[in-house]
Design a protein around this motif. Structure first.
Motif, PDB file in Angstrom:
ATOM      1  N   PHE A  38       0.849  -1.185   0.000  1.00  0.00           N
ATOM      2  CA  PHE A  38       0.000   0.000   0.000  1.00  0.00           C
ATOM      3  C   PHE A  38       0.891   1.244   0.000  1.00  0.00           C
ATOM      4  O   PHE A  38       1.896   1.302   0.702  1.00  0.00           O
ATOM      5  CB  PHE A  38      -0.900  -0.003   1.242  1.00  0.00           C
ATOM      6  CG  PHE A  38      -1.704   1.248   1.443  1.00  0.00           C
ATOM      7  CD1 PHE A  38      -2.945   1.394   0.848  1.00  0.00           C
ATOM      8  CD2 PHE A  38      -1.219   2.283   2.239  1.00  0.00           C
ATOM      9  CE1 PHE A  38      -3.693   2.533   1.038  1.00  0.00           C
ATOM     10  CE2 PHE A  38      -1.962   3.430   2.441  1.00  0.00           C
ATOM     11  CZ  PHE A  38      -3.205   3.559   1.830  1.00  0.00           C
ATOM     12  N   GLY A  39       0.537   2.246  -0.782  1.00  0.00           N
ATOM     13  CA  GLY A  39       1.349   3.457  -0.796  1.00  0.00           C
ATOM     14  C   GLY A  39       0.586   4.649  -1.335  1.00  0.00           C
ATOM     15  O   GLY A  39      -0.262   4.518  -2.226  1.00  0.00           O
ATOM     16  N   LEU A  40       0.855   5.820  -0.777  1.00  0.00           N
ATOM     17  CA  LEU A  40       0.251   7.066  -1.227  1.00  0.00           C
ATOM     18  C   LEU A  40       1.343   8.112  -1.402  1.00  0.00           C
ATOM     19  O   LEU A  40       2.383   8.075  -0.729  1.00  0.00           O
ATOM     20  CB  LEU A  40      -0.761   7.583  -0.192  1.00  0.00           C
ATOM     21  CG  LEU A  40      -2.037   6.763   0.000  1.00  0.00           C
ATOM     22  CD1 LEU A  40      -2.791   7.264   1.234  1.00  0.00           C
ATOM     23  CD2 LEU A  40      -2.920   6.846  -1.230  1.00  0.00           C
ATOM     24  N   SER A  41       1.095   9.056  -2.290  1.00  0.00           N
ATOM     25  CA  SER A  41       2.029  10.168  -2.458  1.00  0.00           C
ATOM     26  C   SER A  41       1.837  11.144  -1.308  1.00  0.00           C
ATOM     27  O   SER A  41       0.717  11.554  -0.999  1.00  0.00           O
ATOM     28  CB  SER A  41       1.768  10.884  -3.791  1.00  0.00           C
ATOM     29  OG  SER A  41       1.977  10.011  -4.869  1.00  0.00           O
ATOM     30  N   GLY A  42       2.915  11.500  -0.667  1.00  0.00           N
ATOM     31  CA  GLY A  42       2.842  12.410   0.468  1.00  0.00           C
ATOM     32  C   GLY A  42       2.891  13.870   0.047  1.00  0.00           C
ATOM     33  O   GLY A  42       3.849  14.301  -0.591  1.00  0.00           O
ATOM     34  N   LEU A  43       1.850  14.634   0.387  1.00  0.00           N
ATOM     35  CA  LEU A  43       1.868  16.078   0.157  1.00  0.00           C
ATOM     36  C   LEU A  43       2.577  16.807   1.289  1.00  0.00           C
ATOM     37  O   LEU A  43       2.918  17.981   1.158  1.00  0.00           O
ATOM     38  CB  LEU A  43       0.432  16.607   0.039  1.00  0.00           C
ATOM     39  CG  LEU A  43      -0.379  16.101  -1.162  1.00  0.00           C
ATOM     40  CD1 LEU A  43      -1.788  16.685  -1.117  1.00  0.00           C
ATOM     41  CD2 LEU A  43       0.297  16.459  -2.465  1.00  0.00           C
ATOM     42  N   ASN A  44       2.764  16.098   2.414  1.00  0.00           N
ATOM     43  CA  ASN A  44       3.463  16.647   3.585  1.00  0.00           C
ATOM     44  C   ASN A  44       2.838  17.955   4.065  1.00  0.00           C
ATOM     45  O   ASN A  44       3.532  18.908   4.406  1.00  0.00           O
ATOM     46  CB  ASN A  44       4.953  16.852   3.267  1.00  0.00           C
ATOM     47  CG  ASN A  44       5.656  15.563   2.933  1.00  0.00           C
ATOM     48  OD1 ASN A  44       5.448  14.551   3.601  1.00  0.00           O
ATOM     49  ND2 ASN A  44       6.479  15.565   1.901  1.00  0.00           N
ATOM     50  N   GLN A  45       1.492  17.969   4.107  1.00  0.00           N
ATOM     51  CA  GLN A  45       0.781  19.144   4.594  1.00  0.00           C
ATOM     52  C   GLN A  45       0.104  18.885   5.947  1.00  0.00           C
ATOM     53  O   GLN A  45      -0.680  19.721   6.408  1.00  0.00           O
ATOM     54  CB  GLN A  45      -0.286  19.570   3.575  1.00  0.00           C
ATOM     55  CG  GLN A  45       0.285  20.067   2.259  1.00  0.00           C
ATOM     56  CD  GLN A  45      -0.797  20.482   1.289  1.00  0.00           C
ATOM     57  OE1 GLN A  45      -1.995  20.478   1.614  1.00  0.00           O
ATOM     58  NE2 GLN A  45      -0.395  20.853   0.088  1.00  0.00           N
ATOM     59  N   PHE A  46       0.364  17.754   6.560  1.00  0.00           N
ATOM     60  CA  PHE A  46      -0.270  17.446   7.844  1.00  0.00           C
ATOM     61  C   PHE A  46      -0.021  18.585   8.827  1.00  0.00           C
ATOM     62  O   PHE A  46       1.132  18.934   9.093  1.00  0.00           O
ATOM     63  CB  PHE A  46       0.287  16.130   8.390  1.00  0.00           C
ATOM     64  CG  PHE A  46      -0.336  15.701   9.691  1.00  0.00           C
ATOM     65  CD1 PHE A  46      -1.701  15.568   9.807  1.00  0.00           C
ATOM     66  CD2 PHE A  46       0.455  15.429  10.787  1.00  0.00           C
ATOM     67  CE1 PHE A  46      -2.280  15.159  11.004  1.00  0.00           C
ATOM     68  CE2 PHE A  46      -0.107  15.013  11.983  1.00  0.00           C
ATOM     69  CZ  PHE A  46      -1.472  14.887  12.091  1.00  0.00           C
ATOM     70  N   PRO A  47      -1.080  19.201   9.373  1.00  0.00           N
ATOM     71  CA  PRO A  47      -0.906  20.429  10.151  1.00  0.00           C
ATOM     72  C   PRO A  47      -0.342  20.237  11.557  1.00  0.00           C
ATOM     73  O   PRO A  47       0.046  21.215  12.187  1.00  0.00           O
ATOM     74  CB  PRO A  47      -2.328  21.010  10.207  1.00  0.00           C
ATOM     75  CG  PRO A  47      -3.229  19.844  10.034  1.00  0.00           C
ATOM     76  CD  PRO A  47      -2.506  18.884   9.144  1.00  0.00           C
ATOM     77  N   TYR A  48      -0.276  18.988  12.040  1.00  0.00           N
ATOM     78  CA  TYR A  48       0.134  18.775  13.427  1.00  0.00           C
ATOM     79  C   TYR A  48       1.255  17.741  13.543  1.00  0.00           C
ATOM     80  O   TYR A  48       1.123  16.729  14.250  1.00  0.00           O
ATOM     81  CB  TYR A  48      -1.077  18.339  14.260  1.00  0.00           C
ATOM     82  CG  TYR A  48      -2.233  19.302  14.188  1.00  0.00           C
ATOM     83  CD1 TYR A  48      -2.079  20.636  14.554  1.00  0.00           C
ATOM     84  CD2 TYR A  48      -3.487  18.885  13.746  1.00  0.00           C
ATOM     85  CE1 TYR A  48      -3.135  21.538  14.485  1.00  0.00           C
ATOM     86  CE2 TYR A  48      -4.559  19.764  13.684  1.00  0.00           C
ATOM     87  CZ  TYR A  48      -4.368  21.094  14.045  1.00  0.00           C
ATOM     88  OH  TYR A  48      -5.422  21.977  13.982  1.00  0.00           O
TER      89      TYR A  48
END
Length: 326
Positions: free
Chosen positions: A14-24
């Motif tokens: 399983f894999g997703l592209s990370g936008l790296n916008q997680f706010p916390y």
């Protein structure tokens, strides 16, 4: 030979592209908000806590398990707390930002009481940043398509000791979301209920790598903007019917659009496949009969305003409400 290196080759994971916008990114992560709350209580040795009567049993259970003295308080019609004028040094206060509508009330609480004695529950206000206080708790799964998650910000130095979870359990908790994707919400509902019941154990556990990847893959700014736009569209058409006063200028993280009428109309909307959620029926045994909370639980219908939908779906809900009110 290095036997500890990562696996190479074979079938795709399983894999997703990370936008790296997680706010916390600096929050301590758990599998649920209640387990985050449990770990906070266990590691800070709180002995007495003011709690709203209008809250789910899942947040009461950690207090009972750990022997924390509970002092219940009531709410005013605007969700502001009815509390003593002062908190003595060994008392703490937990306040919920109800449905993301109560940020201004949080500011007033911080003006009145010592910040180091205040815990804010942002389970229903994901996009409201943590205040400078004793602790803030979040529940991402109420706002995002993840099956688990709890976040904890605290001024205390807590190093969580997680209980183990099996890989099969972590995968199973996503079954209801996958079933709904290929079928319907009705088809997946029983599986969803089973997964919800699994959270009754409030012991702290770490979130899965599936959830970690998903949390890094979302466009949070877009999600927040869509929710606000949907909420304001609903309010612009339904405010004249709504008995709940809403300060539209101070809202940044709506969970739902709570429509308070003389009676709840969820059953009518469900007939049109508008699956309105119900919040905290389990608190009816604590709240005052005929009081503010009882009225809200019994007569508020929570219209959908989340980022999956747009103006078309908002208008559909508005039409159904107005058809009923004619």
């Amino acid at each position: 030979m290095d036997l500890m290196h990562e696996e190479i080759g074979g079938f795709f994971e399983f894999g997703l592209s990370g936008l790296n916008q997680f706010p916390y990114p600096n929050a301590t992560q758990y599998n649920s908000a209640r387990s985050a709350f449990y770990d906070l209580l266990k590691n800070t040795f709180i002995e007495k806590l003011w709690m709203p009567r209008f809250i789910c049993d899942s947040m009461i259970d950690p207090l009972i398990r750990l022997g924390v003295e509970i002092c219940f308080y009531d709410l005013n019609p605007d969700f502001s707390p009815i509390l003593p004028e002062i908190l003595i040094p060994n008392e703490y206060l937990l306040y919920v930002n109800y449905f993301g509508l109560c940020t201004s009330i949080q500011r007033e609480i911080l003006k009145k009481y010592p910040a180091e004695q205040i815990i804010f529950d942002h389970s229903q206000a994901f996009f409201v940043k943590p205040f400078d206080c004793f602790a803030t708790i979040y529940s991402p799964r109420k706002f995002l398509p993840v099956a688990e998650g709890g976040l904890l910000f605290t001024s205390q130095n807590i190093v969580p000791k997680y209980y183990e979870r099996s890989a099969e359990e972590m995968v199973k908790q996503y079954q209801h979301g996958l079933l709904r994707t290929v079928s319907t919400a009705a088809h997946a509902y029983n599986v969803f209920q089973d997964n919800e019941n699994a959270f009754e154990d409030c012991l702290p556990r770490k979130i899965s790598k599936i959830t970690e990847q998903m949390l890094e893959s979302f466009d949070y700014a877009n999600f927040k903007e869509k929710r606000l736009k949907n909420f304001k569209f609903l309010h612009s058409h339904l405010s004249r019917y709504n008995q709940l006063e809403v300060n539209i200028e101070d809202i940044e993280s709506p969970l739902t659009y709570p429509l308070l009428l003389d009676k709840k109309i969820s059953n009518i909307l469900i007939q049109s496949k508008i699956y309105t959620p119900t919040y905290w029926l389990d608190s009816l045994k604590r709240v005052t009969r005929g009081g503010v909370e009882n009225n809200f639980i019994s007569n508020a219908t929570h219209l959908i305003c989340d980022q999956r939908y747009g103006e078309k779906e908002m208008q559909f809900q508005i039409d159904k409400v107005q058809d009923y009110l004619k």
